[in-house]
Design a protein around this motif. Structure first.
Motif, mmCIF file in Angstrom:
data_model
loop_
_atom_site.group_PDB
_atom_site.id
_atom_site.type_symbol
_atom_site.label_atom_id
_atom_site.label_comp_id
_atom_site.label_asym_id
_atom_site.label_seq_id
_atom_site.Cartn_x
_atom_site.Cartn_y
_atom_site.Cartn_z
ATOM 1 N N LYS A 157 -45.181 -15.167 -16.504
ATOM 2 C CA LYS A 157 -44.841 -13.742 -16.496
ATOM 3 C C LYS A 157 -44.094 -13.424 -15.209
ATOM 4 C CE LYS A 157 -46.877 -9.243 -16.999
ATOM 5 N NZ LYS A 157 -48.027 -8.406 -16.780
ATOM 6 N N ALA A 158 -42.923 -12.840 -15.347
ATOM 7 C CA ALA A 158 -42.173 -12.468 -14.148
ATOM 8 C C ALA A 158 -42.067 -10.951 -14.085
ATOM 9 C CB ALA A 158 -40.792 -13.099 -14.182
ATOM 10 N N THR A 159 -42.122 -10.415 -12.853
ATOM 11 C CA THR A 159 -41.982 -8.974 -12.688
ATOM 12 C C THR A 159 -41.079 -8.692 -11.495
ATOM 13 O OG1 THR A 159 -44.004 -9.020 -11.386
ATOM 14 C CG2 THR A 159 -44.215 -8.250 -13.652
ATOM 15 N N ALA A 160 -40.478 -7.522 -11.519
ATOM 16 C CA ALA A 160 -39.633 -7.118 -10.396
ATOM 17 C C ALA A 160 -40.372 -6.052 -9.613
ATOM 18 C CB ALA A 160 -38.323 -6.567 -10.924
ATOM 19 N N GLU A 161 -40.671 -6.322 -8.339
ATOM 20 C CA GLU A 161 -41.231 -5.292 -7.465
ATOM 21 C C GLU A 161 -40.039 -4.745 -6.667
ATOM 22 O OE1 GLU A 161 -45.185 -5.596 -7.003
ATOM 23 O OE2 GLU A 161 -44.633 -6.248 -9.015
ATOM 24 N N ASP A 162 -40.297 -3.909 -5.623
ATOM 25 C CA ASP A 162 -39.179 -3.298 -4.887
ATOM 26 C C ASP A 162 -38.147 -4.343 -4.451
ATOM 27 O OD1 ASP A 162 -40.959 -1.313 -5.052
ATOM 28 O OD2 ASP A 162 -41.580 -1.417 -2.935
ATOM 29 N N THR A 163 -38.596 -5.205 -3.523
ATOM 30 C CA THR A 163 -37.636 -6.150 -2.948
ATOM 31 C C THR A 163 -37.929 -7.573 -3.377
ATOM 32 O OG1 THR A 163 -39.072 -6.331 -1.036
ATOM 33 C CG2 THR A 163 -37.250 -4.764 -0.864
ATOM 34 N N GLU A 164 -38.962 -7.725 -4.225
ATOM 35 C CA GLU A 164 -39.412 -9.073 -4.566
ATOM 36 C C GLU A 164 -39.411 -9.328 -6.057
ATOM 37 O OE1 GLU A 164 -42.725 -9.598 -0.997
ATOM 38 O OE2 GLU A 164 -43.375 -9.008 -2.991
ATOM 39 N N ALA A 165 -39.186 -10.596 -6.389
ATOM 40 C CA ALA A 165 -39.395 -11.031 -7.767
ATOM 41 C C ALA A 165 -40.655 -11.871 -7.753
ATOM 42 C CB ALA A 165 -38.216 -11.865 -8.237
ATOM 43 N N ARG A 166 -41.568 -11.626 -8.687
ATOM 44 C CA ARG A 166 -42.815 -12.402 -8.742
ATOM 45 C C ARG A 166 -42.851 -13.178 -10.045
ATOM 46 N NH1 ARG A 166 -46.538 -10.214 -5.034
ATOM 47 N NH2 ARG A 166 -48.309 -11.087 -6.154
ATOM 48 N N ILE A 167 -43.059 -14.473 -9.935
ATOM 49 C CA ILE A 167 -43.157 -15.296 -11.139
ATOM 50 C C ILE A 167 -44.562 -15.893 -11.163
ATOM 51 C CG2 ILE A 167 -42.124 -17.187 -12.472
ATOM 52 C CD1 ILE A 167 -39.648 -16.940 -10.580
ATOM 53 N N CYS A 168 -45.344 -15.506 -12.187
ATOM 54 C CA CYS A 168 -46.733 -15.986 -12.264
ATOM 55 C C CYS A 168 -46.872 -17.021 -13.370
ATOM 56 C CB CYS A 168 -47.689 -14.849 -12.593
ATOM 57 S SG CYS A 168 -47.600 -13.503 -11.437
ATOM 58 N N VAL A 169 -47.570 -18.098 -13.057
ATOM 59 C CA VAL A 169 -47.895 -19.110 -14.066
ATOM 60 C C VAL A 169 -49.418 -19.148 -14.164
ATOM 61 C CG1 VAL A 169 -47.790 -21.568 -14.658
ATOM 62 C CG2 VAL A 169 -45.826 -20.476 -13.543
ATOM 63 N N SER A 170 -49.960 -18.715 -15.306
ATOM 64 C CA SER A 170 -51.419 -18.649 -15.451
ATOM 65 C C SER A 170 -51.897 -19.596 -16.531
ATOM 66 C CB SER A 170 -51.868 -17.250 -15.866
ATOM 67 O OG SER A 170 -51.256 -16.285 -15.072
#
Ligand code: ATP
Ligand code: MG
Length: 265
Positions: free
Chosen positions: A182-195
Motif C-alpha cells: 500500500k502506498a500513500t502520499a503524505e505532504d512531502t513524503e511517499a510511504r510504501i508499506c509492505v505488510s
C-alpha cells in the motif's frame, strides 16, 4: 639533597631505536588495515551482488525449466515456451542492470529519475519467483496511480523484492495469509508499506534485523528458507542513499509491516 643524573647516552639511543621500530610497525599495520578495509568492501559488494542475483536467478531457472520441459515433451507448447523465454530474458536483463547499479552504489552513485511507484511495484511483482496466489497468499496492491518519487528504479525494485520475499517466507508453513502493498502520499513524503500476516519478529530481534548477516533463517530443514541476512541491510543502504528511511512494525504471530519513506517529487 640528591641531584638526578642524566640517563646514559646508550640508554637514550636504545629507546630511540625502539621508538623508530615501533613507528615503522605502526605504519605497516596502517597500510595492512587500509588494504583489508578495501578487501572487506570488495567482499561486501560481492556478497551483495551474489545475494541480489540469487533473487533474480531463482525465477529465471524455473522459467527456463518450464521452457525446456515443454520443448522436450511430445506436444511442445509454443505459447508457453515463448512466455517462459521472454520472462527469463527479462530477468537476465534485469540481473545485468542490478550488477551495474550495485557497483554504482558501492561508489556512492545512483541513476535517479522520476519514477511512478505503480510501475516499480508492477515490475517487482513480475520478477517474483512464484505468483503469491499460487501459495494461497492473497495479494492486495493499493497504489495511487500518480504517486512519483525520485529514485533509481532498479534499486527501488530491489528493495521491494527483498521485502516481498521476506514477507512470503514469513508466511511459509502457515496455511496462506495476506500480503499487502500500500502506498500513500503524505505532504512531502511517499510511504510504501509492505505488510504480511506471517510469523512476526521477536522483540529482541527487532534492533538487529537491519544488521548485515543477521538472520534467523539458519535452518537446515528441507523446504524451509535459508538466509544470509543481507536482504534488509541492502534495503536500508539503498533507501538511506535515497534520502529516505525504512521502518518496521511487527507483532509475533500476527505479522509485520515494513514502511519505506521517500521524499516525494
Ligand atoms: N516480513 C518478515 N516477517 C518476519 N521476520 C522477518 C521479516 N522480514 C525480516 N524478518 C527477520 O529479519 C531477519 C533479517 O532479514 P533479511 O532479509 O536481512 O535476511 P534473511 O531474509 O534472513 O536472509 P536473506 O534476505 O539474505 O536471504 C530475517 O532472518 C527474519 O528473522
Ligand atoms: Mg531476506
Amino acid at each position: 639533597m640528591s641531584t638526578q643524573s642524566a640517563p646514559p647516552s646508550e640508554f637514550v639511543k636504545a629507546l630511540e631505536d625502539r621508538l623508530l621500530e615501533a613507528a615503522g610497525d605502526l605504519s605497516l599495520l596502517k597500510e595492512q588495515l587500509t588494504q583489508s578495509q578495501r578487501l572487506a568492501t570488495i567482499g561486501t559488494i560481492a556478497a551483495v551482488i551474489a545475494h541480489e542475483f540469487n533473487n533474480i536467478l531463482t525465477p529465471i531457472i524455473s522459467y527456463s525449466q518450464y521452457a525446456l520441459q515443454s520443448a522436450e515433451s511430445e506436444k511442445p507448447d509454443a505459447e508457453l515456451i515463448k512466455k517462459a523465454l521472454s520472462k527469463s530474458f527479462a530477468g537476465a536483463t534485469k540481473a545485468g542492470r542490478i550488477c551495474t547499479s550495485m557497483l554504482g552504489l558501492a561508489r556512492g552513485e545512483s541513476q535517479t529519475s522520476t519514477c511512478l511507484v505503480q510501475t516499480i511495484v508492477d515490475e517487482t511483482l513480475l520478477v517474483m519467483a512464484r505468483d503469491p496466489q499460487k501459495d494461497g497468499i492473497a495479494l492486495r496492491v493499493q497504489v495511487p496511480p500518480d504517486l512519483r518519487v525520485d529514485a533509481d528504479p532498479v534499486q527501488l525494485e530491489q528493495v521491494l523484492l527483498n521485502l516481498l520475499i521476506n514477507a512470503r517466507q514469513a508466511m511459509t508453513g502457515k496455511s496462506g495469509g495476506s500480503l499487502t502493498i500500500k502506498a500513500t502520499a503524505e505532504d512531502t513524503e511517499a510511504r510504501i508499506c509492505v505488510s504480511d500476516t506471517g510469523s512476526g519478529i521477536a522483540e529482541k530481534n527487532l534492533p538487529r534485523i537491519f544488521d548485515p548477516f543477521f538472520t534467523t533463517k539458519g535452518t537446515a530443514r528441507r523446504g524451509e528458507p535459508r538466509g544470509t541476512g543481507l536482504g534488509l541491510a541492502i534495503c536500508r543502504e539503498i533507501i538511506e542513499h535515497h534520502g529516505g528511511r525504512i521502518e518496521v512494525q511487527s507483532e509475533v504471530g500476527r505479522g509485520t509491516t515494513f514502511t519505506v519513506v521517500l521524499p516525494r517529487v
